[in-house]
Motif scaffolding. Sequence first.
Motif, short mmCIF file in Angstrom:
data_model
loop_
_atom_site.label_atom_id
_atom_site.label_comp_id
_atom_site.label_asym_id
_atom_site.label_seq_id
_atom_site.Cartn_x
_atom_site.Cartn_y
_atom_site.Cartn_z
N VAL A 35 -1.35 31.30 15.72
CA VAL A 35 -1.17 30.68 17.03
C VAL A 35 -2.42 30.91 17.86
N LEU A 36 -2.71 29.96 18.73
CA LEU A 36 -3.83 30.03 19.65
C LEU A 36 -3.26 30.30 21.03
N ASP A 37 -3.78 31.33 21.70
CA ASP A 37 -3.24 31.65 23.03
C ASP A 37 -4.06 31.00 24.14
N GLU A 38 -3.62 31.21 25.36
CA GLU A 38 -4.23 30.59 26.54
C GLU A 38 -5.66 31.04 26.78
N ALA A 39 -6.07 32.15 26.18
CA ALA A 39 -7.45 32.64 26.32
C ALA A 39 -8.33 32.21 25.15
N GLY A 40 -7.80 31.39 24.24
CA GLY A 40 -8.57 30.93 23.10
C GLY A 40 -8.61 31.89 21.93
N ARG A 41 -7.73 32.89 21.94
CA ARG A 41 -7.68 33.87 20.85
C ARG A 41 -6.69 33.42 19.78
#
Length: 144
Positions: A35-41
């Motif tokens: 999964v990709l989070d809101e911070a681009g991680r």
Amino acid sequence: MTPSEDDWASLLAAAQGAREQAYAPYSRYRVGAAVLDEAGRVHAGCNVENAAYPEGLCAEAGAIAQLVMAGGRRIVAAVVVGEGAEPITPCGGCRQKLREFADGGLPVRSADVLGWRGEHTLGELLPASFGPAHLTPRGDDYAD
């Protein structure tokens, strides 16, 4: 945040790598997710089976746990990797887990070791879903 092609490539590589680490001695069906989070991680997980079936852990749940551990609270893209005649999609429980951190517009891509197999939105996979907003009081007219 809209995932870029580089984001998708990173998610695919992470999910494929996670799948290689899966512990699936009973079903022999290895799954990886990222999964990709809101911070681009990028956060990845693999399925972990247990002799006391169904007490295992799905790959998506592992990826979500990694997201939360890193301080992420929003999923903006998801990838699931598995092998089979049909493209893999998250199970019903994992669709609900994804819904906790995303809305119906979440892009969810399916892949195998060779590459992309399909794409859906979470809304297509889990229509009319129950989410965090359902637990928010409506205001003055809210009654117990």
